[in-house]
Design an enzyme around this catalytic site. Structure first.
Site, PDB file in Angstrom:
ATOM      1  N   GLU A 259      44.291   8.492  42.279  1.00 23.49           N
ATOM      2  CA  GLU A 259      44.963   7.187  42.401  1.00 23.49           C
ATOM      3  C   GLU A 259      44.193   6.414  43.462  1.00 23.49           C
ATOM      4  O   GLU A 259      44.270   6.733  44.652  1.00 23.49           O
ATOM      5  CB  GLU A 259      46.432   7.372  42.834  1.00 23.49           C
ATOM      6  CG  GLU A 259      47.289   8.159  41.849  1.00 23.49           C
ATOM      7  CD  GLU A 259      47.706   7.343  40.634  1.00 23.49           C
ATOM      8  OE1 GLU A 259      47.584   6.099  40.670  1.00 23.49           O
ATOM      9  OE2 GLU A 259      48.142   7.940  39.641  1.00 23.49           O
ATOM     10  N   CYS A 293      47.891  -0.499  47.763  1.00 24.43           N
ATOM     11  CA  CYS A 293      46.904  -0.478  46.675  1.00 24.43           C
ATOM     12  C   CYS A 293      47.205  -1.580  45.659  1.00 24.43           C
ATOM     13  O   CYS A 293      46.293  -2.225  45.146  1.00 24.43           O
ATOM     14  CB  CYS A 293      46.893   0.893  46.009  1.00 24.43           C
ATOM     15  SG  CYS A 293      48.521   1.447  45.478  1.00 24.43           S
TER      16      CYS A 293
HETATM   17  P1  NAD Z   1      40.873   7.188  52.359  1.00 22.27           P
HETATM   18  O1  NAD Z   1      40.183   7.372  51.066  1.00 22.27           O
HETATM   19  O2  NAD Z   1      40.063   6.813  53.540  1.00 22.27           O
HETATM   20  O3  NAD Z   1      41.653   8.523  52.787  1.00 22.27           O
HETATM   21  C1  NAD Z   1      42.622   9.111  51.957  1.00 22.27           C
HETATM   22  C2  NAD Z   1      42.763  10.583  52.311  1.00 22.27           C
HETATM   23  O4  NAD Z   1      41.545  11.245  51.974  1.00 22.27           O
HETATM   24  C3  NAD Z   1      43.011  10.858  53.796  1.00 22.27           C
HETATM   25  O5  NAD Z   1      43.928  11.916  53.930  1.00 22.27           O
HETATM   26  C4  NAD Z   1      41.615  11.286  54.280  1.00 22.27           C
HETATM   27  O6  NAD Z   1      41.672  12.123  55.408  1.00 22.27           O
HETATM   28  C5  NAD Z   1      41.087  12.027  53.070  1.00 22.27           C
HETATM   29  N1  NAD Z   1      39.611  12.138  53.003  1.00 22.27           N
HETATM   30  C6  NAD Z   1      38.677  11.332  53.571  1.00 22.27           C
HETATM   31  N2  NAD Z   1      37.433  11.786  53.292  1.00 22.27           N
HETATM   32  C7  NAD Z   1      37.578  12.884  52.516  1.00 22.27           C
HETATM   33  C8  NAD Z   1      36.664  13.778  51.880  1.00 22.27           C
HETATM   34  N3  NAD Z   1      35.332  13.649  52.009  1.00 22.27           N
HETATM   35  N4  NAD Z   1      37.167  14.779  51.129  1.00 22.27           N
HETATM   36  C9  NAD Z   1      38.499  14.935  50.970  1.00 22.27           C
HETATM   37  N5  NAD Z   1      39.419  14.123  51.565  1.00 22.27           N
HETATM   38  C10 NAD Z   1      38.963  13.100  52.318  1.00 22.27           C
HETATM   39  O7  NAD Z   1      42.037   6.120  52.083  1.00 22.27           O
HETATM   40  P2  NAD Z   1      43.097   5.497  53.089  1.00 22.27           P
HETATM   41  O8  NAD Z   1      42.406   4.526  53.978  1.00 22.27           O
HETATM   42  O9  NAD Z   1      43.951   6.547  53.698  1.00 22.27           O
HETATM   43  O10 NAD Z   1      44.048   4.712  52.046  1.00 22.27           O
HETATM   44  C11 NAD Z   1      43.770   3.429  51.599  1.00 22.27           C
HETATM   45  C12 NAD Z   1      43.150   3.427  50.224  1.00 22.27           C
HETATM   46  O11 NAD Z   1      43.988   4.145  49.325  1.00 22.27           O
HETATM   47  C13 NAD Z   1      43.062   2.032  49.645  1.00 22.27           C
HETATM   48  O12 NAD Z   1      41.836   1.867  48.975  1.00 22.27           O
HETATM   49  C14 NAD Z   1      44.221   1.969  48.644  1.00 22.27           C
HETATM   50  O13 NAD Z   1      44.060   1.025  47.617  1.00 22.27           O
HETATM   51  C15 NAD Z   1      44.247   3.366  48.153  1.00 22.27           C
HETATM   52  N6  NAD Z   1      45.584   3.699  47.635  1.00 22.27           N
HETATM   53  C16 NAD Z   1      45.737   3.865  46.281  1.00 22.27           C
HETATM   54  C17 NAD Z   1      47.005   4.120  45.758  1.00 22.27           C
HETATM   55  C18 NAD Z   1      47.217   4.313  44.284  1.00 22.27           C
HETATM   56  O14 NAD Z   1      48.278   4.809  43.901  1.00 22.27           O
HETATM   57  N7  NAD Z   1      46.255   3.960  43.441  1.00 22.27           N
HETATM   58  C19 NAD Z   1      48.109   4.218  46.611  1.00 22.27           C
HETATM   59  C20 NAD Z   1      47.906   4.067  47.983  1.00 22.27           C
HETATM   60  C21 NAD Z   1      46.634   3.815  48.492  1.00 22.27           C
END
Ligand code: NAD
Length: 485
Positions: A259, A293
């Site tokens: 997502e 998002c």
């Molecule tokens: P992010 O991708 O920076 O981090 C998300 C999670 O992934 C965190 O727990 C982080 O620690 C982890 N992570 C980071 N690097 C990783 C790696 N190399 N391997 C595995 N895990 C890793 O996102 P964020 O800043 O926490 O959230 C915002 C983003 O999420 C926005 O782009 C938003 O649109 C998206 N989002 C999407 C939805 C949806 O349902 N489509 C819902 C909420 C947020």
């Protein structure tokens, strides 16, 4: 900003039934996003810690899968009831550690309880089929039974913007379908997920069936999602990290449910109810301080109504109040970090450089961004197609609905979309043509009914989440065939 008296609360990971510190001894401080007060520390887990959770998980998966579905449902319902009892404490912590307004935090905790309860119910309806095979020549006397089985060990990686709600979507669904789950909470606001885990354990989820490894994504998240020993990873977060997860999972033939990011279109036609459209544009962009998002990220208004819409929106945006997220009168709290606010500040500056006009706000003070109104054109934002994660209203005028739909579909993303019109035929046509998971007619983008098939087209994700859908994804079908009966 002042720092209040600092309570030292040490939260621990839950690995193999034990409350654990990091094997490195390192911690991450979690602070209030308004005043910087220390809310607690979480372990900065290591790859070794993550591996221990992976090693313990198969036993948890076996024990939980062998637990009758009615018992699993009862445990999830008890946890949901406890979330309701603890509503005030959970909402206060969520608001403090995330920065979202207390009203938004309460809404999220209420949703969390509903989702856990909803998946408890769905877990009682994981039925298979009985298929008489005389539908195929040569198999006239055969009968096929299908059953749904858990996937096994799952990893759930949660983003910062809805830590409780998205935890419930992942953990609730995984447990309802009989899987074990290892959760990697977000590092900026993990405490509410630790509190929810404790509630689930107390309600009766075996510790090995629900483990939590805290720490940085590139260490803990990376190790968990690259394991060949898991059955699936469910990830919500940015498209950039989603691509890394997909590559890790792909190498190991592991399911990846993703997502990801969005750049949602919000289209206002010439026959729209402007009061409703302005109201929904505001609601869809300030919700969770614009860090959603499915926020209203690109507002497209048909030329004949553009000036009127822009002026009404300008008045409303200028009146939005930023401040302490605990204050009931606050509309917009601090973003998740100063770094996140700097990114938004830079995106506003880049948009202006590309030709956008900044009509209201847009200044940064620490982690705060003054709600901004940006008049853009097709050279800005849409060309770069970057997601702006903050309270920025980007508005552009379009010739007609067709042009708006073409621009909406020009994005590499496709999460939700909104269309305002009083013409039903037009509404349905737009709904069918826009490439997005949900198209909301006369409502905003930040719209997610619990039962909706929530998910992205294109680079916004793979898979669908929602009460009616996730359990299909988090389980697998087995066919048992009786020959000659
Ligand atoms: P992010 O991708 O920076 O981090 C998300 C999670 O992934 C965190 O727990 C982080 O620690 C982890 N992570 C980071 N690097 C990783 C790696 N190399 N391997 C595995 N895990 C890793 O996102 P964020 O800043 O926490 O959230 C915002 C983003 O999420 C926005 O782009 C938003 O649109 C998206 N989002 C999407 C939805 C949806 O349902 N489509 C819902 C909420 C947020």
């Amino acid at each position: 900003m002042t720092t209040q008296a600092e309570p030292q609360v040490t939260y621990r990971m839950s690995i193999d039934g034990q409350a654990r510190e990091s094997s490195s001894g390192e911690v991450i401080e979690v602070r209030d996003k308004f005043d910087g007060a220390l809310l607690g520390t979480i372990p900065a887990g290591t790859a070794e810690d993550a591996q221990e959770a992976l090693d313990a998980a198969p036993d948890g998966a076996r024990a939980w899968a062998a637990t009758p579905a009615h018992r699993r449902a009862a445990v999830l319902k008890a946890a949901a009831a406890q979330v309701r009892v603890d509503r005030d404490v959970l909402s206060a912590m969520l608001s403090a550690e995330n920065g979202k307004t207390i009203a938004n935090a309460r809404l999220e905790i209420d949703t969390t309880a509903r989702i856990l309860e909803g998946f408890a119910e769905e877990g009682l309806r994981l039925f298979g089929q009985t298929v008489p095979l005389d539908i195929q020549e040569g198999l006239e006397s055969d009968l096929m039974l299908t059953v749904r089985e858990p996937l096994g060990v799952m990893v759930g990686i949660v983003p910062f913007n809805f830590p409780a709600e998205l935890y419930a979507h992942k953990v609730g669904a995984a447990l309802a379908a009989g899987n074990a789950m290892i959760v990697k909470p977000p590092e900026d606001d993990p405490i509410v997920t630790m509190m929810l885990t404790e509630i689930l354990h107390r309600a009766g989820v075996p510790h090995a069936a629900l483990q939590v490894v805290t720490g940085y994504g590139h260490i803990v998240g990376q190790h968990l999602s690259s394991s060949p020993d898991i059955a699936a990873v469910t990830f919500t977060g940015s498209t950039e990290v989603g691509a890394i997860i997909a590559a890790n999972a792909g190498r190991n033939i592991v399911r990846a449910f993703l997502e990801l990011s969005g750049n949602d279109a919000f289209i206002v036609c010439d026959d729209a109810d402007l009061d409703a459209a302005v109201e929904q544009a505001i609601a869809g962009r300030v919700y969770a301080n614009g860090q959603v998002c499915v926020a209203t990220k690109r507002i497209m208004v048909v030329r004949s109504r553009y000036d009127e819409f822009l002026e009404r929106l300008r008045v409303r945006v200028a009146a939005l109040r930023t401040g302490d997220q605990r204050d009931e009168a606050t509309d917009v709290g601090p973003l998740i970090s100063v770094a996140a606010a700097r990114t938004v500040e830079a995106q506003i500056a880049a948009s202006v450089e590309q030709g956008a006009r900044l009509l209201v706000g847009g200044t940064r003070d620490g982690a705060f961004i003054a709600p901004a109104l940006l008049e853009i054109d097709t050279r800005v934002g849409i060309a770069t197609d970057e997601e702006i994660f903050g309270p920025v209203f980007s508005v552009l005028s379009v010739g007609d609905l067709d042009e708006a739909i073409d621009l909406a579909n020009a994005s590499r993303f496709g999460l939700n979309a909104a269309v305002f019109t009083s013409d039903v035929t037009r509404a349905i046509q737009a709904g069918r043509r826009i490439q997005a998971g949900i198209v909301s007619i006369n409502g905003g983008n930040a719209y997610r009914p619990d039962v909706a098939a929530f998910g992205g087209y294109k680079k916004s994700g793979i898979g669908r989440e929602g009460l009616g859908y996730t359990l299909d994804e988090f389980s697998q079908v087995k066919s048992i065939v009786l020959r000659g009966v």
